[in-house]
Motif scaffolding. Structure first.
Motif, PDB file in Angstrom:
ATOM      1  N   HIS A  28     -39.391 -56.342 -20.073  1.00 14.47           N
ATOM      2  CA  HIS A  28     -40.035 -57.619 -20.359  1.00 14.47           C
ATOM      3  C   HIS A  28     -40.663 -58.209 -19.094  1.00 14.47           C
ATOM      4  O   HIS A  28     -41.706 -58.854 -19.159  1.00 14.47           O
ATOM      5  CB  HIS A  28     -39.032 -58.603 -20.966  1.00 14.47           C
ATOM      6  N   LEU A  29     -40.014 -57.963 -17.938  1.00 16.64           N
ATOM      7  CA  LEU A  29     -40.588 -58.452 -16.689  1.00 16.64           C
ATOM      8  C   LEU A  29     -41.842 -57.663 -16.317  1.00 16.64           C
ATOM      9  O   LEU A  29     -42.817 -58.230 -15.820  1.00 16.64           O
ATOM     10  CB  LEU A  29     -39.559 -58.356 -15.562  1.00 16.64           C
ATOM     11  N   VAL A  30     -41.793 -56.348 -16.578  1.00 15.12           N
ATOM     12  CA  VAL A  30     -42.966 -55.504 -16.325  1.00 15.12           C
ATOM     13  C   VAL A  30     -44.147 -55.967 -17.164  1.00 15.12           C
ATOM     14  O   VAL A  30     -45.267 -56.130 -16.669  1.00 15.12           O
ATOM     15  CB  VAL A  30     -42.640 -54.028 -16.630  1.00 15.12           C
ATOM     16  N   LEU A  31     -43.891 -56.211 -18.451  1.00 15.52           N
ATOM     17  CA  LEU A  31     -44.964 -56.629 -19.344  1.00 15.52           C
ATOM     18  C   LEU A  31     -45.482 -58.018 -18.975  1.00 15.52           C
ATOM     19  O   LEU A  31     -46.686 -58.287 -19.040  1.00 15.52           O
ATOM     20  CB  LEU A  31     -44.481 -56.611 -20.794  1.00 15.52           C
ATOM     21  N   GLY A  32     -44.569 -58.916 -18.593  1.00 18.40           N
ATOM     22  CA  GLY A  32     -44.998 -60.239 -18.180  1.00 18.40           C
ATOM     23  C   GLY A  32     -45.884 -60.188 -16.950  1.00 18.40           C
ATOM     24  O   GLY A  32     -46.914 -60.865 -16.873  1.00 18.40           O
ATOM     25  N   LEU A  33     -45.492 -59.358 -15.975  1.00 26.33           N
ATOM     26  CA  LEU A  33     -46.301 -59.193 -14.769  1.00 26.33           C
ATOM     27  C   LEU A  33     -47.644 -58.544 -15.104  1.00 26.33           C
ATOM     28  O   LEU A  33     -48.693 -58.967 -14.603  1.00 26.33           O
ATOM     29  CB  LEU A  33     -45.543 -58.343 -13.749  1.00 26.33           C
ATOM     30  N   ALA A  34     -47.624 -57.522 -15.959  1.00 23.21           N
ATOM     31  CA  ALA A  34     -48.860 -56.837 -16.340  1.00 23.21           C
ATOM     32  C   ALA A  34     -49.826 -57.796 -17.021  1.00 23.21           C
ATOM     33  O   ALA A  34     -51.030 -57.793 -16.743  1.00 23.21           O
ATOM     34  CB  ALA A  34     -48.548 -55.659 -17.270  1.00 23.21           C
ATOM     35  N   GLY A  35     -49.293 -58.649 -17.908  1.00 28.17           N
ATOM     36  CA  GLY A  35     -50.144 -59.625 -18.572  1.00 28.17           C
ATOM     37  C   GLY A  35     -50.771 -60.589 -17.582  1.00 28.17           C
ATOM     38  O   GLY A  35     -51.962 -60.924 -17.688  1.00 28.17           O
ATOM     39  N   LEU A 221     -41.976 -65.548 -17.725  1.00 24.14           N
ATOM     40  CA  LEU A 221     -43.103 -66.454 -17.508  1.00 24.14           C
ATOM     41  C   LEU A 221     -43.473 -66.525 -16.025  1.00 24.14           C
ATOM     42  O   LEU A 221     -44.652 -66.530 -15.663  1.00 24.14           O
ATOM     43  CB  LEU A 221     -42.755 -67.846 -18.024  1.00 24.14           C
ATOM     44  N   LEU A 222     -42.457 -66.548 -15.170  1.00 21.78           N
ATOM     45  CA  LEU A 222     -42.720 -66.589 -13.732  1.00 21.78           C
ATOM     46  C   LEU A 222     -43.433 -65.321 -13.267  1.00 21.78           C
ATOM     47  O   LEU A 222     -44.289 -65.372 -12.373  1.00 21.78           O
ATOM     48  CB  LEU A 222     -41.409 -66.767 -12.965  1.00 21.78           C
ATOM     49  N   CYS A 223     -43.084 -64.177 -13.863  1.00 20.77           N
ATOM     50  CA  CYS A 223     -43.768 -62.923 -13.529  1.00 20.77           C
ATOM     51  C   CYS A 223     -45.239 -62.990 -13.919  1.00 20.77           C
ATOM     52  O   CYS A 223     -46.119 -62.519 -13.181  1.00 20.77           O
ATOM     53  CB  CYS A 223     -43.095 -61.747 -14.231  1.00 20.77           C
ATOM     54  N   THR A 224     -45.513 -63.596 -15.074  1.00 20.97           N
ATOM     55  CA  THR A 224     -46.898 -63.731 -15.518  1.00 20.97           C
ATOM     56  C   THR A 224     -47.689 -64.617 -14.566  1.00 20.97           C
ATOM     57  O   THR A 224     -48.796 -64.269 -14.138  1.00 20.97           O
ATOM     58  CB  THR A 224     -46.942 -64.324 -16.938  1.00 20.97           C
ATOM     59  N   VAL A 225     -47.120 -65.765 -14.233  1.00 24.84           N
ATOM     60  CA  VAL A 225     -47.786 -66.675 -13.294  1.00 24.84           C
ATOM     61  C   VAL A 225     -47.950 -66.003 -11.931  1.00 24.84           C
ATOM     62  O   VAL A 225     -48.993 -66.141 -11.272  1.00 24.84           O
ATOM     63  CB  VAL A 225     -46.986 -67.983 -13.158  1.00 24.84           C
ATOM     64  N   GLY A 226     -46.932 -65.253 -11.511  1.00 24.19           N
ATOM     65  CA  GLY A 226     -47.011 -64.540 -10.245  1.00 24.19           C
ATOM     66  C   GLY A 226     -48.111 -63.498 -10.242  1.00 24.19           C
ATOM     67  O   GLY A 226     -48.788 -63.298  -9.219  1.00 24.19           O
ATOM     68  N   GLY A 227     -48.317 -62.815 -11.376  1.00 25.18           N
ATOM     69  CA  GLY A 227     -49.391 -61.828 -11.472  1.00 25.18           C
ATOM     70  C   GLY A 227     -50.758 -62.468 -11.303  1.00 25.18           C
ATOM     71  O   GLY A 227     -51.619 -61.947 -10.584  1.00 25.18           O
ATOM     72  N   VAL A 228     -50.956 -63.641 -11.957  1.00 24.38           N
ATOM     73  CA  VAL A 228     -52.225 -64.359 -11.803  1.00 24.38           C
ATOM     74  C   VAL A 228     -52.402 -64.807 -10.354  1.00 24.38           C
ATOM     75  O   VAL A 228     -53.482 -64.668  -9.770  1.00 24.38           O
ATOM     76  CB  VAL A 228     -52.278 -65.576 -12.748  1.00 24.38           C
ATOM     77  N   GLY A 229     -51.324 -65.334  -9.771  1.00 29.24           N
ATOM     78  CA  GLY A 229     -51.397 -65.795  -8.385  1.00 29.24           C
ATOM     79  C   GLY A 229     -51.715 -64.677  -7.420  1.00 29.24           C
ATOM     80  O   GLY A 229     -52.461 -64.878  -6.439  1.00 29.24           O
TER      81      GLY A 229
END
Length: 239
Positions: A28-35, A221-229
């Motif tokens: 789930h963290l991988v997918l959140g980061l990928a997104g 969610l933090l992984c997703t925001v981190g990916g955008v950042g």
């Protein structure tokens, strides 16, 4: 010089895919980061470049935005058609062809990265260095996303690795091809707009919902925001 830099992109892509393949217990963290990475690439890199490079407006709407919407709708239609086909055969798992098609789009994008790299070095050393930094750094995200997308739709690890290797080789091939021809700027912009729309659909309709399906955790969610950042940082440094 462009081909040498593209070899760095080759290694970075493989590293991104290797990272994605080693954290299956935190899927789930991988997918959140990928997104997040995909969203960042589309909104902060692909779409601005497409708007700048593509042709003029069509009936009052920038050509890049029309192709962006077209890419989104195309990805949606392809997925729906394949899903209906799969349902007709009585299967209840995800359609592997969707993952392979999406990964093939990533390979095509990496090929265009290599072409853009080669063209940039033809313009000048400063332009080439800026594009090189962006390409090599975000190819980690490309490798990460290529492996993740292929695996997400039920494909085997072997197929995921094959698509990852193809994605890693693509920028080298693209950079080498610029020794033979020059890609018109408006065509490159049009492609980026279309690909950005397709990539946004995959991130918003597939990757992120899957990430939060079984693990609606704050860490995802933090992984997703981190990916955008991360992509924002890459774009900022490249500028």
């Amino acid at each position: 010089m462009a081909v040498i830099v593209a070899l760095g992109a080759f290694l970075m892509t493989l590293f991104g895919g290797w990272t994605a393949g080693r954290v299956t217990d935190r899927r789930h963290l991988v997918l959140g980061l990928a997104g997040g990475l995909m969203l960042g690439v589309v909104g902060l890199e692909l779409l601005p470049e497409a708007l700048e490079a593509a042709g003029g407006p069509v009936l009052g709407v920038p050509q890049a935005l029309l192709l962006f919407v077209g890419g989104f709708l195309t990805a949606h239609m392809v997925e729906r058609l394949l899903a209906v086909r799969q349902a007709a055969h009585g299967a209840d798992h995800r359609v592997p062809q969707v993952g392979l098609t999406a990964a093939a789009a990533m390979v095509a994008h990496s090929l265009m990265d290599g072409i853009a790299l080669g063209v940039a070095f033809q313009v000048g050393g400063g332009m080439g260095a800026a594009v090189a930094l962006a390409v090599v750094t975000h190819d980690f995200a490309d490798g990460f996303n290529t492996y993740t997308i292929t695996s997400l739709y039920g494909n085997t690890r072997r197929k995921a690795n094959m698509m990852l290797f193809a994605d890693a080789c693509a920028p080298v091939v693209g950079a080498a091809s610029t020794m033979l021809f020059t890609l018109p700027e408006d065509l490159l912009g049009s492609y980026l707009g279309f690909f950005g729309g397709a990539l946004l659909y995959l991130a918003a309709a597939e990757i992120l919902p899957e990430a939060h399906h079984e693990h609606p955790a704050r860490s995802t969610l933090l992984c997703t925001v981190g990916g955008v950042g991360f992509i924002w940082l890459v774009v900022g440094v490249a500028e």
